[in-house]
Design a protein around this motif. Structure first.
Motif, mmCIF file in Angstrom:
data_model
loop_
_atom_site.group_PDB
_atom_site.id
_atom_site.type_symbol
_atom_site.label_atom_id
_atom_site.label_comp_id
_atom_site.label_asym_id
_atom_site.label_seq_id
_atom_site.Cartn_x
_atom_site.Cartn_y
_atom_site.Cartn_z
ATOM 1 N N UNK A 147 42.204 29.667 64.963
ATOM 2 C CA UNK A 147 43.423 30.124 64.238
ATOM 3 C C UNK A 147 43.198 30.887 62.938
ATOM 4 N N UNK A 148 41.787 30.525 62.243
ATOM 5 C CA UNK A 148 41.515 31.208 60.989
ATOM 6 C C UNK A 148 40.933 32.618 61.381
ATOM 7 N N UNK A 149 40.101 32.673 62.623
ATOM 8 C CA UNK A 149 39.581 33.764 63.138
ATOM 9 C C UNK A 149 40.307 34.800 63.567
ATOM 10 N N UNK A 150 41.537 34.228 64.210
ATOM 11 C CA UNK A 150 42.681 35.156 64.778
ATOM 12 C C UNK A 150 43.315 35.691 63.633
ATOM 13 N N UNK A 155 46.464 39.416 60.874
ATOM 14 C CA UNK A 155 47.030 38.656 59.700
ATOM 15 C C UNK A 155 48.409 38.781 59.735
ATOM 16 N N UNK A 156 49.126 37.452 59.382
ATOM 17 C CA UNK A 156 50.505 37.391 59.356
ATOM 18 C C UNK A 156 50.880 36.130 58.354
ATOM 19 N N UNK A 157 51.957 36.251 57.722
ATOM 20 C CA UNK A 157 52.274 35.049 56.940
ATOM 21 C C UNK A 157 51.771 35.072 55.650
ATOM 22 N N UNK A 171 53.334 28.609 59.210
ATOM 23 C CA UNK A 171 53.529 28.616 60.589
ATOM 24 C C UNK A 171 53.135 30.096 61.021
ATOM 25 N N UNK A 172 53.510 31.135 60.437
ATOM 26 C CA UNK A 172 53.206 32.499 60.597
ATOM 27 C C UNK A 172 51.635 32.788 60.824
ATOM 28 N N UNK A 173 51.151 31.934 59.669
ATOM 29 C CA UNK A 173 49.735 32.330 59.376
ATOM 30 C C UNK A 173 48.904 31.865 60.339
ATOM 31 N N UNK A 174 49.179 30.380 60.584
ATOM 32 C CA UNK A 174 48.397 29.557 61.572
ATOM 33 C C UNK A 174 48.747 30.224 62.971
ATOM 34 N N UNK A 175 50.051 30.358 63.510
ATOM 35 C CA UNK A 175 50.232 30.773 64.695
ATOM 36 C C UNK A 175 50.411 32.308 64.738
ATOM 37 N N UNK A 176 49.524 33.145 64.233
ATOM 38 C CA UNK A 176 49.505 34.384 64.202
ATOM 39 C C UNK A 176 49.319 35.169 65.412
ATOM 40 N N UNK A 180 47.495 32.554 70.165
ATOM 41 C CA UNK A 180 47.768 31.681 71.234
ATOM 42 C C UNK A 180 46.671 32.403 72.562
ATOM 43 N N UNK A 181 46.373 33.562 72.565
ATOM 44 C CA UNK A 181 45.751 34.164 73.603
ATOM 45 C C UNK A 181 44.427 33.843 73.385
ATOM 46 N N UNK A 182 43.994 33.974 72.075
ATOM 47 C CA UNK A 182 42.420 33.781 71.683
ATOM 48 C C UNK A 182 41.863 32.494 72.007
ATOM 49 N N UNK A 183 42.876 31.317 71.510
ATOM 50 C CA UNK A 183 42.630 30.058 71.789
ATOM 51 C C UNK A 183 42.362 29.667 73.203
#
Length: 479
Positions: A147-150, A155-157, A171-176, A180-183
């Motif tokens: 999440x941090x790397x993504x 960057x969002x939130x 929520x926007x920063x964590x789930x940027x 989802x695709x990278x994880x």
């Protein structure tokens, strides 16, 4: 010659991250495999599952330890080499790293000891629960880190005010957008890595006629897994590529070696990118295929690097070739998974020596694919550290000198070489002992050291007489 602290800091962090990344990508998949083995042992009471679990738990312990040792220093580099970035991003990255420690490290620390030393000392159900908790901890850890790397990629939130990132929506920063695709892409990569390593080691044992029943079970399980995961990774990779095209078009242009924005773009199989002249040399490609893959339309328009200022372009050659190595190895993994199904259907899975030998060497393929994938991800966003918001030059420590960066880089190389050599030596000893003593309470390190030769290392070519092995009933029997 003047030493550039920015270049040296980038090399230093790239070295540390590349060294570290190969360990968690293995332990995440292996921890889940061990949890499955523990579940089968608990349900069936079959000692074969217990023996396999005990053996791979020893391997997990060595690799997990190397991963912790190699990764713990990365956070310190934020302060030593990238202090401007550390100060600017502290409002977001500080809590994210803390969440990983609280939710993942504490969970793993609480149950890892039970998993490693609790067999026959705690109830079987407790030992199974410990295995599940350790596996869960690895996923939680990867969640926060990715999440941090993504966020650095998409960057969002946040708002960037007075040189500092301020979180306006957690929520926007964590789930940027790219998370989802990278994880999912990384989770599948971990299963591929664990599956191919277990399959490769099991194939090596089968070639030597060691613990045939257990290693057949292990190989069979892994091949069923790989048959599902390898094609699924290609599908997830396609979605990940489409997401990257939307948010980081310059990275996709570098991956494709595409300089001019246009439609009907070919998929280049070979080219030598010439970034100085903004062109390619010696192109070999398939017409329209890049447009079809990226836009799902043979006439679709693919962005070119000419849309980006030269100083904001990533190192095209590195991104271009890293991407092709990753994709090529991914296709090879799919081929091996399908070949295993064909051999299984023909009753030749455990008899085909060429396939077992191939699996041994394929056990290193996922590691190379992961590293090249990270090269694409990280170098593809250059010169940005936080994409579109903070460059690497803005993030580096102002007082850092080239000499200081070079000194610490050499120190990391020396120390990590020693750690890696010691870890690999011990790991080879565990592999040499094998499953025969996997359920023995005696610890491997307490045994007298046995000399290792090329014949003992799973990744070396067999030196035994081929005819003798062909007649070995332990290899020829069953399927």
């Amino acid at each position: 010659m003047e030493l550039d602290p920015l270049i040296l800091s980038r090399i230093q962090f790239a070295f540390v991250v590349s060294f570290h990344a190969i360990f968690p990508v293995f332990t995440i998949g292996l921890a889940s495999y061990i949890a499955v083995l523990e579940g089968l042992a608990f349900k069936t009471r079959n000692p074969v599952w217990t023996k396999l679990s005990s053996f791979w738990t020893k391997v997990f312990a060595v690799v997990f330890g190397m991963g912790v040792v190699s990764g713990i220093v990365m956070s310190f580099q934020f302060g030593t080499n990238w202090s401007n970035f550390a100060q600017a991003s502290a409002n977001f990255l500080g809590p994210m790293l803390s969440y990983e420690v609280i939710t993942a490290f504490f969970l793993e620390a609480a149950f890892l000891g039970v998993l490693l030393f609790g067999r026959n000392k705690v109830p079987a159900g407790v030992h199974l629960f410990a295995a599940i908790m350790v596996a869960t901890g690895t996923f939680i850890s990867s969640f926060w880190i990715l999440s941090a790397n993504s966020w650095m990629q998409t960057p969002a939130g946040v708002e960037f005010r007075d040189g500092v990132f301020h979180v306006v929506s957690w929520s926007e920063a964590i789930f940027n957008p790219s998370f989802p695709y990278r994880f999912l892409h990384m989770v599948l990569a971990s299963f591929l890595t664990g599956g191919f390593v277990v399959a490769g080691v099991s194939a090596w044992y089968l070639l030597r006629g060691r613990e045939v029943e257990a290693n057949r079970k292990a190989l069979s399980m892994c091949l069923w897994l790989l048959l599902i995961i390898a094609p699924a990774q290609a599908v997830v990779g396609d979605f990940h590529g489409l997401n990257t095209l939307e948010h980081q078009p310059a990275k996709v242009a570098a991956m494709e070696g595409n300089w001019e924005t246009s439609g009907n773009v070919p998929l280049l199989l070979f080219a030598i990118p010439d970034q100085e002249n903004q062109t390619n040399l010696f192109e070999i490609g398939i017409p329209n295929l890049a447009s079809l893959i990226l836009t799902h339309d043979v006439n679709g328009e693919v962005p070119g690097l000419n849309e980006v200022a030269v100083e904001e372009q990533p190192p095209v050659a590195l991104v271009f070739w890293s991407f092709r190595i990753m994709v090529g190895l991914g296709l090879l993994m799919i081929l091996f998974a399908v070949a295993g199904l064909v051999l299984r259907a023909g009753g030749r899975l455990y008899k085909a020596r060429w396939y077992l030998q191939g699996l041994r060497f394929m056990s290193v393929a996922p590691f190379i694919a992961v590293l090249t994938g990270w090269f694409v991800t990280e170098t593809g966003r250059a010169p940005w550290l936080v994409y579109g918001m903070m460059t690497q030059a803005e993030a580096v420590t102002p007082s850092l000198t080239g000499g200081m960066a070079l000194f610490t880089l050499i120190g990391y190389i020396v120390v990590y070489s020693l750690v890696f050599s010691a870890g690999v030596y011990y790991l080879m000893r565990v592999l040499f002992v094998g499953l025969e003593d996997a359920d023995d309470e005696e610890h491997v390190s307490d045994r007298p050291a046995r000399p290792l030769s090329a014949a003992h290392v799973p990744f070396e070519i067999e030196s035994e007489n081929q005819d003798a092995q062909q007649t070995n009933p332990a290899i020829k029997g069953g399927h």
